[in-house]
Design a protein around this motif. Structure first.
Motif, PDB file in Angstrom:
ATOM      1  N   ARG A 170      -0.665   0.995 -20.703  1.00  0.00           N
ATOM      2  CA  ARG A 170      -1.079  -0.886 -20.765  1.00  0.00           C
ATOM      3  C   ARG A 170      -0.114  -1.327 -19.267  1.00  0.00           C
ATOM      4  NH1 ARG A 170      -0.126  -4.338 -19.093  1.00  0.00           N
ATOM      5  NH2 ARG A 170      -0.516  -6.576 -19.929  1.00  0.00           N
TER       6      ARG A 170
ATOM      7  N   HIS B 277       2.946  -2.604 -25.500  1.00  0.00           N
ATOM      8  CA  HIS B 277       1.672  -3.054 -26.741  1.00  0.00           C
ATOM      9  C   HIS B 277       0.608  -2.211 -25.990  1.00  0.00           C
ATOM     10  CE1 HIS B 277       1.081  -6.287 -24.013  1.00  0.00           C
ATOM     11  NE2 HIS B 277      -0.571  -6.513 -24.410  1.00  0.00           N
TER      12      HIS B 277
ATOM     13  N   ARG C 114      -3.964  -0.745 -28.014  1.00  0.00           N
ATOM     14  CA  ARG C 114      -4.243   0.189 -28.612  1.00  0.00           C
ATOM     15  C   ARG C 114      -4.789   0.746 -28.699  1.00  0.00           C
ATOM     16  NH1 ARG C 114      -8.711  -4.394 -25.179  1.00  0.00           N
ATOM     17  NH2 ARG C 114      -7.962  -6.336 -26.442  1.00  0.00           N
TER      18      ARG C 114
ATOM     19  N   PRO D 282      -1.960  -3.383 -37.366  1.00  0.00           N
ATOM     20  CA  PRO D 282      -0.938  -3.180 -36.663  1.00  0.00           C
ATOM     21  C   PRO D 282       0.319  -2.741 -37.361  1.00  0.00           C
ATOM     22  CG  PRO D 282      -2.828  -4.741 -36.073  1.00  0.00           C
ATOM     23  CD  PRO D 282      -2.750  -4.174 -37.859  1.00  0.00           C
TER      24      PRO D 282
ATOM     25  N   LEU E  82       4.173  -3.472 -30.262  1.00  0.00           N
ATOM     26  CA  LEU E  82       3.520  -4.031 -30.827  1.00  0.00           C
ATOM     27  C   LEU E  82       1.800  -2.552 -30.807  1.00  0.00           C
ATOM     28  CD1 LEU E  82       1.524  -5.466 -32.719  1.00  0.00           C
ATOM     29  CD2 LEU E  82       0.825  -7.056 -30.794  1.00  0.00           C
TER      30      LEU E  82
ATOM     31  N   VAL F 246      -2.144  -1.827 -31.804  1.00  0.00           N
ATOM     32  CA  VAL F 246      -3.187  -2.513 -32.554  1.00  0.00           C
ATOM     33  C   VAL F 246      -4.350  -1.687 -32.733  1.00  0.00           C
ATOM     34  CG1 VAL F 246      -2.107  -4.733 -32.691  1.00  0.00           C
ATOM     35  CG2 VAL F 246      -3.854  -3.580 -31.189  1.00  0.00           C
TER      36      VAL F 246
ATOM     37  N   GLU G 108      -7.948   0.947 -32.422  1.00  0.00           N
ATOM     38  CA  GLU G 108      -8.053   0.253 -30.935  1.00  0.00           C
ATOM     39  C   GLU G 108      -9.524  -1.354 -30.667  1.00  0.00           C
ATOM     40  OE1 GLU G 108     -10.512   3.113 -28.118  1.00  0.00           O
ATOM     41  OE2 GLU G 108     -10.872   3.341 -30.438  1.00  0.00           O
TER      42      GLU G 108
ATOM     43  N   ALA H 233      -8.807  -3.796 -32.671  1.00  0.00           N
ATOM     44  CA  ALA H 233      -8.195  -5.407 -32.652  1.00  0.00           C
ATOM     45  C   ALA H 233      -8.457  -6.026 -31.979  1.00  0.00           C
ATOM     46  CB  ALA H 233      -7.443  -4.842 -33.319  1.00  0.00           C
ATOM     47  N   THR H 234      -9.025  -6.388 -31.182  1.00  0.00           N
ATOM     48  CA  THR H 234      -9.790  -7.360 -29.531  1.00  0.00           C
ATOM     49  C   THR H 234      -8.335  -8.868 -30.274  1.00  0.00           C
ATOM     50  OG1 THR H 234     -11.280  -6.256 -29.044  1.00  0.00           O
ATOM     51  CG2 THR H 234     -10.400  -8.234 -28.175  1.00  0.00           C
TER      52      THR H 234
ATOM     53  N   GLN I  16      -7.276 -10.203 -32.963  1.00  0.00           N
ATOM     54  CA  GLN I  16      -6.475  -9.572 -34.244  1.00  0.00           C
ATOM     55  C   GLN I  16      -5.368  -9.829 -32.419  1.00  0.00           C
ATOM     56  OE1 GLN I  16      -5.714  -6.429 -36.530  1.00  0.00           O
ATOM     57  NE2 GLN I  16      -4.334  -8.032 -38.535  1.00  0.00           N
ATOM     58  N   HIS I  17      -4.897  -8.959 -31.761  1.00  0.00           N
ATOM     59  CA  HIS I  17      -4.060  -8.473 -31.365  1.00  0.00           C
ATOM     60  C   HIS I  17      -3.910  -9.279 -30.541  1.00  0.00           C
ATOM     61  CE1 HIS I  17      -3.767  -4.798 -27.374  1.00  0.00           C
ATOM     62  NE2 HIS I  17      -2.460  -5.957 -27.571  1.00  0.00           N
TER      63      HIS I  17
ATOM     64  N   LEU J 110      -0.032 -10.303 -30.479  1.00  0.00           N
ATOM     65  CA  LEU J 110       0.328 -11.065 -29.765  1.00  0.00           C
ATOM     66  C   LEU J 110       0.969 -12.336 -28.281  1.00  0.00           C
ATOM     67  CD1 LEU J 110      -0.999  -8.880 -26.525  1.00  0.00           C
ATOM     68  CD2 LEU J 110       1.633  -8.779 -27.309  1.00  0.00           C
TER      69      LEU J 110
END
Length: 152
Positions: A51, A67, A69, A76, A103, A105, A107, A109-110, A112-113, A117
């Motif tokens: 990332r 952070h 995924r 999370p 953080l 999360v 994989e 959890a788009t 929610q991520h 954030l």
């Protein structure tokens, strides 16, 4: 209750961390998360580095939100790390970073991520809260600040 309430636990609050660079900070939090999430520390560091390779997660004002995924993660999970000495993190304002909120999360959890954030970014954008977190020496108090931020 806010999006951060269940993310932080006392055993994921690290004050006066001695990491001297991003690699050391990532390795330290990789070990911390590995114990908590039953994942390999090296894999966690890999997700964080992947990332970060896309662009710095530093927000400016001495804070960053590394952070990622993570495949195999069920819920999370977050950690608060305050460095004893600020490190370079390629922040947009050029300021070294001393507060990191990590953080991870699941994989898939788009949405929610993004929501988490956003909440963390809002928390760290609040100058008073940022100063309070920077000066607080009690892990219990830091955990309480993070868990209750934004609650009425």
């Amino acid at each position: 209750m806010n999006a951060l309430t269940d993310l932080f636990a006392l055993d994921r609050i690290a004050l006066n961390n001695l990491s001297k660079n991003r690699a050391e900070a990532f390795a330290a939090v990789g070990q911390l998360f590995a114990k908590q999430a039953d994942l390999e520390a090296e894999a966690i560091v890999g997700f964080l580095n992947a990332r970060e390779d896309l662009g710095s997660t530093a927000l400016g004002a001495g804070v960053a939100i590394p952070h990622g995924r993570v495949k195999g993660l069920k819920q999370p999970i977050a950690a608060f790390v305050k460095l004893q000495e600020p490190i370079d993190f390629s922040a947009p304002d050029g300021e070294a970073v001393s507060i990191l909120i990590f953080l991870l999360v699941p994989e898939k959890a788009t949405q929610q991520h993004l929501e988490i954030l956003s909440s963390i970014a809002q928390l760290l954008s609040d100058q008073d809260t940022r100063k309070l977190l920077a000066s607080e020496g009690s892990p219990e108090k830091v955990c309480e600040i993070l868990q209750t931020w934004g609650s009425a």
